[in-house]
Design a protein around this motif. Structure first.
Motif, mmCIF file in Angstrom:
data_model
loop_
_atom_site.group_PDB
_atom_site.id
_atom_site.type_symbol
_atom_site.label_atom_id
_atom_site.label_comp_id
_atom_site.label_asym_id
_atom_site.label_seq_id
_atom_site.Cartn_x
_atom_site.Cartn_y
_atom_site.Cartn_z
ATOM 1 N N HIS A 66 0.834 -1.201 0.000
ATOM 2 C CA HIS A 66 0.000 0.000 0.000
ATOM 3 C C HIS A 66 0.871 1.255 0.000
ATOM 4 O O HIS A 66 1.747 1.407 0.847
ATOM 5 N N GLU A 101 0.512 -2.681 -4.591
ATOM 6 C CA GLU A 101 -0.709 -3.111 -5.272
ATOM 7 C C GLU A 101 -1.807 -2.063 -5.210
ATOM 8 O O GLU A 101 -2.743 -2.110 -6.007
ATOM 9 N N TRP A 102 -1.698 -1.137 -4.270
ATOM 10 C CA TRP A 102 -2.737 -0.128 -4.078
ATOM 11 C C TRP A 102 -2.089 1.229 -3.860
ATOM 12 O O TRP A 102 -1.070 1.343 -3.176
ATOM 13 N N HIS A 104 -3.399 4.885 -2.438
ATOM 14 C CA HIS A 104 -4.499 5.557 -1.729
ATOM 15 C C HIS A 104 -4.289 7.069 -1.771
ATOM 16 O O HIS A 104 -3.160 7.535 -1.835
#
Length: 131
Positions: A66, A101-102, A104
């Motif tokens: 993240h 993978e992400w 934010h």
């Protein structure tokens, strides 16, 4: 005007603070941006026009999958010209290359067109608490 973008590029903390103060509406203060990002971030993206820092975004992370955009800012004179979207695009590519993978981002409602439309984020439910 040509804008150059640099992942994890060198910068002067005072230049980032001037840009941050302009973008976030506060007086500049002494802040060690270099120390902060070099110790705690996956990376950062700088945008340069000639020798002037005109854009910056910090990419914080959890050390795994993240990453988080923080302090996205573009000089007022270059806003709405794609500089911010390219800062975010570079951050996205580099976070992905690092195995995240992400990605934010938190933002004020007035910035939803930028993050959702120009940058391709999708809305999610999230929470925040002041400490």
């Amino acid at each position: 005007m040509e804008i150059e973008y640099a992942w994890r590029g060198g910068f002067d903390s005072a230049a980032v603070e001037r840009l941050h103060a302009e973008g976030f509406g506060h007086a500049p203060v002494p802040h060690d941006w270099w120390g902060q990002v070099s110790r705690h971030s996956l990376g950062w993206v700088c945008a340069w026009a000639d020798d002037d820092l005109v854009g910056f975004v910090n990419v914080a992370w959890d050390g795994a999958g993240h990453a988080f955009l923080v302090d996205t800012v573009v000089a007022e004179s270059l806003q709405r010209r794609g500089v911010g979207a390219e800062l975010v695009a570079v951050a996205m590519r580099e976070a992905s290359a690092a195995g995240c993978e992400w990605l934010h981002v938190d933002f004020e409602g007035r910035l939803s067109g930028f993050y959702l439309d120009a940058c391709g984020f999708r809305p999610t439910k999230a929470g925040v608490i002041a400490l």
